[in-house]
Design a protein around this motif. Sequence first.
Motif, PDB file in Angstrom:
ATOM      1  N   GLU A   1      14.638   0.230   4.955  1.00 55.71           N
ATOM      2  CA  GLU A   1      13.370   0.390   5.261  1.00 55.71           C
ATOM      3  C   GLU A   1      12.763  -1.143   4.511  1.00 55.71           C
ATOM      4  O   GLU A   1      11.760  -1.875   4.865  1.00 55.71           O
ATOM      5  CB  GLU A   1      12.441   1.416   5.073  1.00 55.71           C
ATOM      6  N   LYS A   2      12.947  -0.828   3.096  1.00 54.15           N
ATOM      7  CA  LYS A   2      12.430  -2.031   2.247  1.00 54.15           C
ATOM      8  C   LYS A   2      12.762  -3.400   2.713  1.00 54.15           C
ATOM      9  O   LYS A   2      11.823  -4.266   2.936  1.00 54.15           O
ATOM     10  CB  LYS A   2      12.716  -1.863   0.859  1.00 54.15           C
ATOM     11  N   MET A   3      13.956  -3.589   3.169  1.00 56.44           N
ATOM     12  CA  MET A   3      14.488  -4.814   3.519  1.00 56.44           C
ATOM     13  C   MET A   3      13.732  -5.194   4.749  1.00 56.44           C
ATOM     14  O   MET A   3      13.549  -6.444   4.886  1.00 56.44           O
ATOM     15  CB  MET A   3      16.021  -4.749   3.647  1.00 56.44           C
TER      16      MET A   3
ATOM     17  N   HIS B   1       3.868   4.224   6.129  1.00 59.36           N
ATOM     18  CA  HIS B   1       3.806   4.312   4.778  1.00 59.36           C
ATOM     19  C   HIS B   1       2.368   3.684   4.249  1.00 59.36           C
ATOM     20  O   HIS B   1       1.925   2.847   4.848  1.00 59.36           O
ATOM     21  CB  HIS B   1       4.866   3.463   3.929  1.00 59.36           C
ATOM     22  N   ASP B   2       1.841   4.209   3.253  1.00 54.40           N
ATOM     23  CA  ASP B   2       0.688   3.643   2.538  1.00 54.40           C
ATOM     24  C   ASP B   2       0.670   2.361   2.140  1.00 54.40           C
ATOM     25  O   ASP B   2       1.782   1.896   1.998  1.00 54.40           O
ATOM     26  CB  ASP B   2       0.282   4.499   1.315  1.00 54.40           C
ATOM     27  N   ARG B   3      -0.428   1.626   2.306  1.00 53.07           N
ATOM     28  CA  ARG B   3      -0.438   0.373   2.064  1.00 53.07           C
ATOM     29  C   ARG B   3       0.005  -0.105   0.716  1.00 53.07           C
ATOM     30  O   ARG B   3       0.467  -1.114   0.245  1.00 53.07           O
ATOM     31  CB  ARG B   3      -1.843  -0.241   2.155  1.00 53.07           C
ATOM     32  N   LYS B   4      -0.489   0.960  -0.389  1.00 52.92           N
ATOM     33  CA  LYS B   4      -0.143   0.713  -1.689  1.00 52.92           C
ATOM     34  C   LYS B   4       1.509   0.677  -1.826  1.00 52.92           C
ATOM     35  O   LYS B   4       2.140   0.204  -2.801  1.00 52.92           O
ATOM     36  CB  LYS B   4      -0.517   1.707  -2.535  1.00 52.92           C
ATOM     37  N   THR B   5       2.246   1.659  -1.022  1.00 47.09           N
ATOM     38  CA  THR B   5       3.781   1.499  -1.163  1.00 47.09           C
ATOM     39  C   THR B   5       4.203   0.009  -0.642  1.00 47.09           C
ATOM     40  O   THR B   5       5.144  -0.346  -1.251  1.00 47.09           O
ATOM     41  CB  THR B   5       4.106   2.664  -0.264  1.00 47.09           C
ATOM     42  N   ILE B   6       3.827  -0.258   0.504  1.00 47.21           N
ATOM     43  CA  ILE B   6       4.286  -1.439   1.006  1.00 47.21           C
ATOM     44  C   ILE B   6       3.753  -2.776   0.052  1.00 47.21           C
ATOM     45  O   ILE B   6       4.861  -3.479  -0.213  1.00 47.21           O
ATOM     46  CB  ILE B   6       3.483  -1.847   2.284  1.00 47.21           C
ATOM     47  N   ARG B   7       2.754  -2.425  -0.734  1.00 48.07           N
ATOM     48  CA  ARG B   7       2.496  -3.815  -1.463  1.00 48.07           C
ATOM     49  C   ARG B   7       3.418  -3.668  -2.745  1.00 48.07           C
ATOM     50  O   ARG B   7       3.981  -4.834  -3.308  1.00 48.07           O
ATOM     51  CB  ARG B   7       1.171  -3.464  -2.013  1.00 48.07           C
ATOM     52  N   LYS B   8       4.000  -2.620  -3.206  1.00 52.29           N
ATOM     53  CA  LYS B   8       4.851  -2.285  -4.270  1.00 52.29           C
ATOM     54  C   LYS B   8       6.345  -2.825  -3.865  1.00 52.29           C
ATOM     55  O   LYS B   8       6.688  -3.677  -4.474  1.00 52.29           O
ATOM     56  CB  LYS B   8       5.217  -0.760  -4.823  1.00 52.29           C
ATOM     57  N   VAL B   9       6.564  -2.660  -2.538  1.00 55.47           N
ATOM     58  CA  VAL B   9       7.799  -3.203  -1.947  1.00 55.47           C
ATOM     59  C   VAL B   9       7.733  -4.765  -1.982  1.00 55.47           C
ATOM     60  O   VAL B   9       8.599  -5.308  -2.601  1.00 55.47           O
ATOM     61  CB  VAL B   9       8.058  -2.504  -0.610  1.00 55.47           C
TER      62      VAL B   9
END
Length: 61
Positions: free
Chosen positions: A5-7, A28-36
């Motif tokens: 998913e991260k890739m 997923h939360d925007r913060k999670t996406i931003r971290k990735v």
Amino acid sequence: MTESEKMEVRRMYQEGVSISELSRRTGHDRKTIRKVVQEQEDGNKPLAGTKRKGSYAQELP
């Protein structure tokens, strides 16, 4: 979030998909996406369980 998913998130982000749109598409939360996305840009992973000290967090006498 799985590595696959991260890739996929990183690939779509490089193609110009916004963080908000990635959040909607993946659930997923925007913060999670931003971290990735930042993991990719920084070339490293953030330390799990670390917290930043805010200006409000001052030691009491």
